[in-house]
Scaffold this active site. Structure first.
Site, PDB file in Angstrom:
ATOM      1  N   GLU A 180      -4.481   4.331  -2.475  1.00 35.81           N
ATOM      2  CA  GLU A 180      -3.388   5.303  -2.383  1.00 35.81           C
ATOM      3  C   GLU A 180      -3.862   6.610  -1.758  1.00 35.81           C
ATOM      4  O   GLU A 180      -3.127   7.260  -1.018  1.00 35.81           O
ATOM      5  CB  GLU A 180      -2.752   5.559  -3.737  1.00 35.81           C
ATOM      6  CG  GLU A 180      -1.535   6.441  -3.619  1.00 35.81           C
ATOM      7  CD  GLU A 180      -0.496   6.218  -4.693  1.00 35.81           C
ATOM      8  OE1 GLU A 180       0.501   6.957  -4.648  1.00 35.81           O
ATOM      9  OE2 GLU A 180      -0.669   5.340  -5.553  1.00 35.81           O
ATOM     10  N   THR A 181      -5.093   6.989  -2.025  1.00 32.85           N
ATOM     11  CA  THR A 181      -5.660   8.185  -1.400  1.00 32.85           C
ATOM     12  C   THR A 181      -5.686   8.031   0.117  1.00 32.85           C
ATOM     13  O   THR A 181      -5.240   8.918   0.856  1.00 32.85           O
ATOM     14  CB  THR A 181      -7.083   8.438  -1.941  1.00 32.85           C
ATOM     15  OG1 THR A 181      -6.998   8.694  -3.350  1.00 32.85           O
ATOM     16  CG2 THR A 181      -7.762   9.590  -1.236  1.00 32.85           C
TER      17      THR A 181
END
Length: 137
Positions: free
Chosen positions: A63-64
């Site tokens: 997700e980063t």
């Protein structure tokens, strides 16, 4: 090059200060024409109780990467938010580093889809993720 915002690796890494990204030890390592990569240590910060890489840590890496890649596809006044994250875990890890490789699957005006593959230090696939984002603004 697909990116609409032009940031250096140093600038990307500076965005992680005082966040979960920094706590997990995630560091952006490569920004290519259509790829963003980062590394994350496999240690006590990213272990589950049985000493293996926590699936949530792999998801956080994915997700980063996908969120930052999505942000770099926006113009001033726009932002992206995650709408869906899917992760399939293929092999366990107990130590070392993992490398996440993020590339676009779809880049629309209102939504984006990103594929993030997490590899171990031997180049073996540990996790395959897909992140959906919505473009706001």
């Amino acid at each position: 090059m697909i990116w609409k915002r032009h940031l250096t690796l140093d600038e990307l890494n500076a965005t992680s200060d005082n966040t979960m990204v920094a706590h997990l030890g995630i560091v952006y390592t490569r920004l290519g024409d259509d790829v963003l990569e980062a590394e994350m240590p496999v240690d006590t910060r990213t272990h589950q109780p049985f000493g293996l890489l926590h699936g949530g840590a792999s998801a956080a890496l994915a997700e980063t990467l996908g969120s930052m890649a999505g942000f770099m596809m926006t113009r001033d006044g726009q932002c992206v938010v995650g709408t869906e994250l899917n992760a399939t875990h293929h092999r366990p890890m107990s130590e070392g580093k993992v490398r996440g490789v993020c590339q676009p699957l779809h880049l629309g005006r209102q939504n984006q889809s990103w594929e993030i593959i997490v590899f171990d230090e031997q180049g073996r696939r540990c996790c395959t993720c897909r992140l959906g984002t919505a473009v706001l603004g």
